[in-house]
Design an enzyme around this catalytic site. Structure first.
Site, PDB file in Angstrom:
ATOM      1  N   GLU A 258      48.510  57.537  33.090  1.00 51.53           N
ATOM      2  CA  GLU A 258      48.504  58.896  32.621  1.00 51.53           C
ATOM      3  C   GLU A 258      49.737  59.821  33.220  1.00 51.53           C
ATOM      4  O   GLU A 258      49.579  59.521  34.543  1.00 51.53           O
ATOM      5  CB  GLU A 258      47.083  59.539  32.615  1.00 51.53           C
ATOM      6  CG  GLU A 258      46.025  58.710  31.932  1.00 51.53           C
ATOM      7  CD  GLU A 258      44.696  59.703  32.031  1.00 51.53           C
ATOM      8  OE1 GLU A 258      44.396  60.729  32.909  1.00 51.53           O
ATOM      9  OE2 GLU A 258      43.881  58.919  31.262  1.00 51.53           O
ATOM     10  N   HIS A 281      42.845  63.598  28.413  1.00 50.87           N
ATOM     11  CA  HIS A 281      41.887  63.409  29.201  1.00 50.87           C
ATOM     12  C   HIS A 281      41.233  64.591  29.581  1.00 50.87           C
ATOM     13  O   HIS A 281      41.109  65.276  30.739  1.00 50.87           O
ATOM     14  CB  HIS A 281      42.659  62.812  30.852  1.00 50.87           C
ATOM     15  CG  HIS A 281      41.401  62.151  31.809  1.00 50.87           C
ATOM     16  ND1 HIS A 281      41.744  61.306  32.455  1.00 50.87           N
ATOM     17  CD2 HIS A 281      40.109  62.302  31.701  1.00 50.87           C
ATOM     18  CE1 HIS A 281      40.391  60.889  33.130  1.00 50.87           C
ATOM     19  NE2 HIS A 281      39.636  61.472  32.783  1.00 50.87           N
TER      20      HIS A 281
END
Ligand SMILES: NC(=O)c1ccc[n+]([C@@H]2O[C@H](COP(=O)([O-])OP(=O)(O)OC[C@H]3O[C@@H](n4cnc5c(N)ncnc54)[C@H](O)[C@@H]3O)[C@@H](O)[C@H]2O)c1
Length: 399
Positions: A258, A281
């Site tokens: 990420e 997220h």
């Protein structure tokens, strides 16, 4: 006492600490190891989120620190073992965003069943494509939940309320909520579920849990959701199953890699696919969750400082002793070795102090005992306890 709050922790935390008599230094960003070492002089409590790393050096510099509050879920950013050995209790907010994740997943099930990502994209592209093809109600469909913990069980309850049948698979024994039904294997679940939603934890063994073999076992035109951990799913295999049409859609909130910072580029094989919802997220990121985290962790820190309560601490043995009038409370962190508490108790008795109530809990190498004594507790007695080789820290809460 002084508390430092970093990373834009919800303002209700600062208010609660001020009300409790603390001097509060609240800052918007995180601090480096070096900056922290300067700031922590004379500070009793430190509040952080996920971008501040509490290393051995920081703990060494923060000689006055009593506790660290992680105003988030994860605690990987703190050297928990070293903190415990130095007598610094660490707390987090393990449940505060559970409901937020559940609501996102429910929204995604509904959106994917109606192919909303595709339909809204067409409209924005100026195309009127009115059709019922591939759109379904979720009533009576089967939701398969993999990982029936805090989030999985709450999703189970909410999903039943909107008419889904729920089955679940968990490696641990878990009580089935409502009418949910446990299945014996992941394969059983995959064979029956119209929607598969992953809610497993991040233990190393879960890396690669879901790949080409598992997608192949899912029902044709079923839906896949992952809001647990990125490393659990093989995204390339997921892409292949969306492109082949075996899966009707997917929603993914977590990724193996990420981006670190706001605005950083996002790379994934899942970009550009029809009926695939990608979110950065944000499963647990709601204003309600932030407020709950602020409230929960502040309560834990104040409970520790005011009563010695360590319930739900992530690095201290858990003790919760009821309040007793007219006693002095001793918080005794010690090495978990034979005779440690016998030495403490005989020193108290030798000095004319009666133990009114005591609760001891141990965890690994550490023991923690909260002890209420009645009688004249002098500084000399406290010094005597502090000098014992098995004692790590003694704090005194006056009655
Ligand atoms: N997307 C987000 O923003 C967000 C927010 C909060 C939590 N999470 C993640 O969601 C996940 C679930 O959180 P939780 O609080 O419910 O965790 P939890 O620890 O309460 O529950 C996890 C459950 O998964 C089970 N499990 C573990 N490995 C398994 C496996 N291989 N097969 C079947 N069951 C397995 C465990 O026994 C446990 O019951 C975690 O990975 C957490 O990090 C994501």
């Amino acid at each position: 006492m002084k508390v430092v709050l970093l990373e834009n922790i919800h303002p209700l935390a600062a208010e609660a600490f001020r009300r409790a008599g603390f001097e509060v230094d609240a800052r918007p960003g995180s601090l480096s190891e070096h900056e922290l070492s300067d700031v922590l002089q004379g500070v009793s409590l430190l509040g952080i989120r996920s971008n501040t790393t509490i290393t051995r050096n920081v703990l060494e510099a923060g000689k006055d620190l009593l506790a660290v509050g992680c105003f988030c879920i994860g605690t990987n950013q703190v050297d928990l073992g070293d903190a415990a050995e130095r007598g610094v209790a660490v707390f987090n907010a393990p449940f505060s965003n559970t409901r937020s994740v559940v609501e996102l997943v429910l929204a995604e099930i509904l959106a994917l069943a109606r192919r909303l990502p595709e339909k809204t994209q067409r409209m924005h592209d100026g195309v009127w494509d009115k059709s019922a093809k591939g759109s379904h109600e979720i009533r009576g469909r089967t939701l398969g939940i993999v990982g029936y913990g805090n989030i999985g069980t709450q999703l189970s309850n909410v999903a039943e309320a909107v008419g889904l049948r729920v089955i679940f698979y968990d490696t641990a024994d878990r009580l089935a909520h409502g009418n949910a039904r446990r299945v014996a294997t992941l394969e059983d679940l995959l064979a029956q579920a119209d929607v598969v939603s992953l809610h497993v934890d991040g233990r190393p063994g879960n890396a690669g849990l879901f790949g080409a073999d598992q997608f192949a076992l899912m029902k044709p035109r079923s839906i896949f959701i992952n809001a647990s951990r990125g490393m659990v799913v093989d995204d390339a295999a997921l892409r292949a199953n969306i492109l082949s049409g075996h899966l009707a859609g997917a929603a993914i909130d977590v990724f193996p890699i990420e981006p670190k910072a706001q605005g950083d580029p996002f790379e994934s094989p899942l970009r550009g696919l029809d009926n695939v919802i990608l979110t950065p997220h944000v499963g647990g990121s709601t204003e309600e969750a932030q407020l709950d985290i602020g409230d929960f962790v502040t309560g834990k820190l104040l409970g520790y400082l005011q009563n010695g309560t360590t319930a739900l601490s992530v690095n201290f043995p858990e003790v919760l002793l009821p309040h007793l009038e007219g006693v002095t409370r001793l918080l005794l962190l010690h090495r978990n070795q034979p005779g440690a508490m016998a030495h403490v108790n005989s020193a108290l008795a030798d000095n004319g102090l009666n133990v009114e109530q005591q609760q001891l809990s141990t965890s690994g190498a550490m023991g923690y005992a909260v002890t209420d004594v009645r009688g004249p507790l002098t500084q000399a007695v406290v010094d005597q306890l502090r000098a014992m080789p098995e004692i790590v820290r003694v704090d005194v809460l006056p009655g």
